[in-house]
Design a protein around this motif. Structure first.
Motif, PDB file in Angstrom:
ATOM      1  N   GLU A 195       0.831  -1.207   0.000  1.00  0.00           N
ATOM      2  CA  GLU A 195       0.000   0.000   0.000  1.00  0.00           C
ATOM      3  C   GLU A 195       0.867   1.260   0.000  1.00  0.00           C
ATOM      4  O   GLU A 195       0.593   2.221  -0.722  1.00  0.00           O
ATOM      5  CB  GLU A 195      -0.911   0.009   1.226  1.00  0.00           C
ATOM      6  N   LEU A 214      -4.861  -0.352  -4.822  1.00  0.00           N
ATOM      7  CA  LEU A 214      -5.317   0.095  -3.503  1.00  0.00           C
ATOM      8  C   LEU A 214      -6.757  -0.333  -3.257  1.00  0.00           C
ATOM      9  O   LEU A 214      -7.108  -0.738  -2.142  1.00  0.00           O
ATOM     10  CB  LEU A 214      -5.195   1.617  -3.404  1.00  0.00           C
ATOM     11  N   TYR A 218      -7.801  -2.440  -0.009  1.00  0.00           N
ATOM     12  CA  TYR A 218      -8.811  -1.933   0.921  1.00  0.00           C
ATOM     13  C   TYR A 218     -10.008  -2.875   0.997  1.00  0.00           C
ATOM     14  O   TYR A 218     -10.573  -3.096   2.067  1.00  0.00           O
ATOM     15  CB  TYR A 218      -9.265  -0.539   0.490  1.00  0.00           C
TER      16      TYR A 218
END
Length: 265
Positions: A195, A214, A218
């Motif tokens: 990340e 990302l 997430y």
């Protein structure tokens, strides 16, 4: 040759050995000693004592490149791969020219891979070579394949990210960052570090692939507010209407199913 000629040749060789001994040990002149052993080698390329003395001088850094030119062909012919490896590493230590260093690194990598069966060591040499020539796609491919075969993911990751820092071409820099981050995420299973790299890419470039990565990270964490922010940013950078529509639909599902924001959905 006649017996008389052979005796004369032997006497000449012994003379050069005595000259080398005096030059080195009494006069401290290793260059003259080298020239004397060189003459013996020219007369008898298989002379074991001459070869041994030349190897010793090479270890001391005396006329290293000239000694290498003498000994390397014989090492290859006889399959003395370990001796060749040692000689190449000695040459590398005293070579500053980047083109010559690159050639030596490639030779060391190929030698470890093809003759010495030291695949992990080959990974290291390919990595060093790629640091010198980060634009070589063929070498990058070979480096990556070998690292995958040997499980040397940490070495591969470190080289890719280290090289990316110094690369001036933006497209190449992003490519290397992505490959390094993918290894961290998938092979080293460290999504937090991955990340960080993806966010670093986005600090410098509007990169759709970093946004998607990302989004994936997430989502795996069920970090829905961060997924929302990622989707909104993907919508901003999407080039095609179809992609924007797909993202808006995803965002609607996210509001309805995960964020309990029915009005936004």
């Amino acid at each position: 040759e006649t017996r008389k000629d052979l005796a004369a040749d032997d006497e000449r060789i012994q003379l050069f050995f005595r000259l080398a001994d005096v030059a080195e040990h009494r006069l401290g002149n290793t260059d003259t000693a080298f020239r004397s052993y060189q003459e013996v080698f020219y007369a008898e390329p298989d002379n074991a004592e001459a070869i041994e003395q030349l190897e010793r001088l090479a270890q001391q850094g005396v006329q290293l490149h000239e000694i290498a030119a003498l000994l390397e062909p014989g090492y290859v012919e006889r399959g003395h791969w370990e001796k060749l490896y040692n000689l190449l590493t000695l040459r590398l230590d005293v070579t500053d020219d980047s083109v010559d260093r690159l050639d030596l690194l490639r030779r060391l990598a190929d030698l470890c891979l093809e003759k010495l069966d030291r695949r992990q060591e080959a990974v290291r040499w390919y990595g060093e070579a790629f640091r010198l020539d980060p634009g070589d796609d063929m070498m990058l491919s070979r480096f990556e394949e070998l690292a995958a075969e040997t499980g040397e993911w940490t070495e591969l990751k470190s080289v890719l990210l280290g090289v990316a820092v110094g690369v001036e071409d933006a497209e190449r820099k992003v490519l290397l960052w992505h490959r390094g981050a993918k290894i961290i995420e998938e092979q080293l299973v460290d999504p937090d570090q991955a990340e960080t790299i993806y966010r670093h890419i986005l600090n410098e470039f509007e990169d759709p692939d970093a946004l998607k990565a990302l989004d994936r990270i997430y989502t795996s964490r069920s970090d829905w507010p961060s997924v929302e922010a990622s989707i909104l940013r993907q919508i901003d950078v999407a080039e095609f209407d179809d992609d924007k529509i797909t993202l808006w639909l995803r965002l609607g599902d996210l509001y309805r199913d995960k964020l309990d924001q029915w009005d936004d959905a």
